[in-house]
Write an enzyme that holds these catalytic residues in place. Structure first.
Site, PDB file in Angstrom:
ATOM      1  N   CYS A   1       0.850  -1.195   0.000  1.00 15.79           N
ATOM      2  CA  CYS A   1       0.000   0.000   0.000  1.00 15.79           C
ATOM      3  C   CYS A   1       0.883   1.242   0.000  1.00 15.79           C
ATOM      4  O   CYS A   1       1.932   1.269   0.639  1.00 15.79           O
ATOM      5  CB  CYS A   1      -0.903   0.016   1.234  1.00 15.79           C
ATOM      6  SG  CYS A   1      -2.121  -1.306   1.239  1.00 15.79           S
ATOM      7  N   GLN A   2       0.426   2.255  -0.703  1.00 14.32           N
ATOM      8  CA  GLN A   2       1.146   3.524  -0.765  1.00 14.32           C
ATOM      9  C   GLN A   2       1.150   4.185   0.618  1.00 14.32           C
ATOM     10  O   GLN A   2       2.148   4.753   1.035  1.00 14.32           O
ATOM     11  CB  GLN A   2       0.470   4.433  -1.792  1.00 14.32           C
ATOM     12  CG  GLN A   2       1.109   5.779  -1.971  1.00 14.32           C
ATOM     13  CD  GLN A   2       0.397   6.608  -3.038  1.00 14.32           C
ATOM     14  OE1 GLN A   2      -0.600   6.190  -3.603  1.00 14.32           O
ATOM     15  NE2 GLN A   2       0.910   7.774  -3.293  1.00 14.32           N
TER      16      GLN A   2
END
Length: 141
Positions: A54-55
């Site tokens: 995930c960013q």
């Protein structure tokens, strides 16, 4: 202790988003869903519960109660918290068999979600789903 559960279902999310004409209004609704997630206790914000890929920072905590899965979650980004709420609406309270059988790609297509997210956000969304599915079906890993 983590607070588990989301009081809405995938059908509720689909119905609500169908009400809005513009993607901007849908985006705001998704952010509002994230604001309704119960706060995650800091004790769960550890590497054990972090979702890789995930960013933003995303924590997902599972609990299996009498064969039903419940998840607590949090993120450091408002839109990601909303996306977590959308995912949890699909999976919370479901059995492992129901999680495996749920067509998440169709759900995302109905929401018209992935085409409005950056590639990194889309990958993060898929990472959340993979993590949930791995808990529900450890043999599939």
């Amino acid at each position: 202790m983590a607070t588990f559960g989301v009081d809405i279902t995938a059908d509720d999310v689909l119905d609500a988003l169908a009400f809005f004409d513009s993607w901007e209004d849908r985006y705001k609704y998704i952010i509002d869903l994230g604001k309704e997630l119960p706060p995650l206790d800091e004790a769960y914000k550890t590497d054990e519960f972090i979702v890789r890929g995930c960013q933003s920072k995303v924590w997902l905590v599972p609990r299996n109660e009498s064969g039903q899965w419940f998840f607590a979650a949090d993120s450091d980004a408002f839109i990601v918290k909303g996306l977590l709420a959308v995912v949890l609406a699909a999976y919370n309270g479901k059995t492992s068999e129901e999680i495996k059988a749920f067509d998440i790609e169709h759900y995302f297509a109905q929401l018209n979600l992935l085409k409005h997210l950056s590639a990194t956000r889309g990958n993060g969304l898929k990472a959340m789903v993979q993590r949930i599915r791995a808990w529900a079906d450890p043999a599939a890993e």
